[in-house]
Design a protein around this motif. Structure first.
Motif, short mmCIF file in Angstrom:
data_model
loop_
_atom_site.label_atom_id
_atom_site.label_comp_id
_atom_site.label_asym_id
_atom_site.label_seq_id
_atom_site.Cartn_x
_atom_site.Cartn_y
_atom_site.Cartn_z
N SER A 39 24.37 62.10 37.85
CA SER A 39 24.99 63.03 38.79
C SER A 39 24.99 62.46 40.20
CB SER A 39 24.27 64.37 38.77
OG SER A 39 24.85 65.28 39.68
N ASN A 74 27.88 59.89 40.03
CA ASN A 74 29.23 60.38 39.79
C ASN A 74 29.64 61.55 40.67
OD1 ASN A 74 29.30 58.51 37.70
ND2 ASN A 74 28.71 60.00 36.14
N ASP A 75 28.69 62.43 40.98
CA ASP A 75 29.01 63.65 41.73
C ASP A 75 28.75 63.53 43.22
OD1 ASP A 75 29.64 64.89 39.30
OD2 ASP A 75 27.57 65.49 38.98
N VAL A 107 32.77 71.51 37.13
CA VAL A 107 31.96 71.61 38.35
C VAL A 107 31.58 73.06 38.57
CG1 VAL A 107 31.92 71.25 40.84
CG2 VAL A 107 33.10 69.60 39.36
N SER A 132 34.70 63.71 44.45
CA SER A 132 33.91 62.56 44.02
C SER A 132 34.19 62.20 42.58
CB SER A 132 32.41 62.86 44.20
OG SER A 132 31.63 61.74 43.85
N ARG A 133 34.26 63.21 41.71
CA ARG A 133 34.55 62.95 40.30
C ARG A 133 35.93 62.35 40.13
NH1 ARG A 133 32.04 67.62 36.31
NH2 ARG A 133 29.86 67.42 37.00
N ARG A 134 36.89 62.84 40.88
CA ARG A 134 38.24 62.28 40.77
C ARG A 134 38.27 60.83 41.21
NH1 ARG A 134 41.74 67.29 43.19
NH2 ARG A 134 41.83 68.52 41.28
N TRP A 150 35.85 58.68 40.99
CA TRP A 150 35.27 57.85 39.94
C TRP A 150 36.22 57.71 38.77
CZ3 TRP A 150 30.68 55.12 39.28
CH2 TRP A 150 29.84 55.12 40.39
N GLU A 151 36.92 58.79 38.42
CA GLU A 151 37.88 58.72 37.32
C GLU A 151 38.99 57.74 37.62
OE1 GLU A 151 39.16 62.71 36.74
OE2 GLU A 151 37.22 63.37 35.95
#
Length: 342
Positions: free
Chosen positions: A196, A199-200, A296, A332-334, A336-337
């Protein structure tokens, strides 16, 4: 990039309408900065929100009622009625009707999360007494969402600007804590925290402190042997894999000397060990985040506060922070994706 990707759709399940949930939601959403960044969707009932708008004399708060998430308007505060009849609003009073509405709001939001029409969910405080029923046991949002999204493990992760605390054990009796503090559980929660933080929260090489279970972290076995037999070997295991994991530390001295500021995350063994110092240090800006879910979810770190409900004195700082944290984690997740996709 379309409008939705620029402006995440964030749901807010209203929680207990007789507590401060509606008040802190309204006050937080009156912040124009939030409205520019997100598209809010409140899961509640229009008449309940109108009651508080008038009661609190917050007439600048306006919302648009929509029948479903498919009608969402990106330039408005949206509201979906989750029950047909308007529930009676009695500030400061626990009622079964308010509990049923809180559960309906949460379940409706979960349905829209599963349809991928919501980018995140912020859960406003509810009352575990009036939401429970013989048919549906409710221990807490974290456990409810973990089951709803069929994941094996999640992490209750309390976060603020300079402190992040995760829990090995959550909403269980203290008498059961020691038996749940085993190598497998610590290993799972520690990995969830590391993932987390990367990634977050966008921390490339997170540094994590692990707390002991016993007073003075066991005092070399004098006050308990869980540190020597269970916690230290797990810490060593993660170090051997190249992770910046340290401990176990005595909890009182660790927080008393503000050592949490030297780490990106702190893994506590049980609920009060982590949440008492967290709420002492960051009560007005703290956020409860559920790590390990495919969606989320954040929440303010306070409860229903019946004693001040309807009096226009509730501080919306934690709710505002929860909404902003949800926004930041979505971004943040986007990121990383997109990076993973090359």
């Amino acid at each position: 990039m379309n409008q939705r990707k620029n402006k995440p759709v964030i749901g807010i399940s209203i929680g207990d309408i007789n507590g401060i949930s509606a008040e802190v939601t309204i006050k937080a959403l009156l912040d124009n900065r939030l409205q520019r960044l997100i598209t809010p969707v409140i899961y509640a009932h229009g008449k309940a929100m109108t009651f508080y708008r008038k009661q609190l004399e917050l007439e600048d708060f306006n919302f648009m009622q929509i029948k479903s998430i498919y009608e969402v308007h990106h330039r408005k505060i949206n509201l979906i009625n989750v029950v047909e009849e308007s529930p009676e609003v009695i500030p400061g009073v626990e009622t079964q009707e308010a509990g049923k509405m809180a559960l309906a709001a949460l379940e409706h939001a979960i349905t829209d999360l599963k349809s991928e029409k919501l980018d995140a969910l912020v859960t406003a405080p509810l009352n575990k007494n009036n939401i429970n029923s013989p048919e549906k046991k409710f221990v807490g949002h974290t456990e409810f969402l973990t089951e709803a999204f069929e994941v094996k493990e999640s992490l209750m992760f309390l976060v603020a600007e300079d402190i992040r605390v995760g829990l090995v054990t959550g909403h269980i009796p203290v008498s059961q804590v020691a038996q749940r503090v085993n190598a497998d559980n610590i290993r799972k929660k520690l990995q969830l925290m590391l993932d987390s933080l990367q990634n977050d929260f966008g921390i490339n090489k997170p540094k994590v402190a692990v707390l002991g279970l016993n007073p003075h972290a066991g005092e070399d076995g004098l006050l308990g042997d869980e540190e020597e037999k269970i916690i230290k070997p797990v810490v060593a295991e993660f170090k051997d894999k190249g992770h910046l994991v340290f401990g176990p530390y005595p909890a009182d001295g660790f927080f008393g000397m503000l050592h949490h500021k030297k780490f990106d995350g702190v893994l506590a063994m049980y609920h009060d060990q982590g949440l008492i110092p967290f709420k002492t240090l960051a009560f007005e800006t703290g956020v409860n985040f559920t790590a390990g879910l495919p969606i989320v979810r954040t929440s303010p770190d306070h409860g229903t506060a019946y004693n001040i409900a309807g009096k226009n004195i509730a501080d919306e700082g934690s709710m505002r922070a929860a909404i902003m944290e949800a926004y930041d984690i979505v971004r943040s997740r986007r990121g990383w994706e997109e990076e993973d996709e090359g």
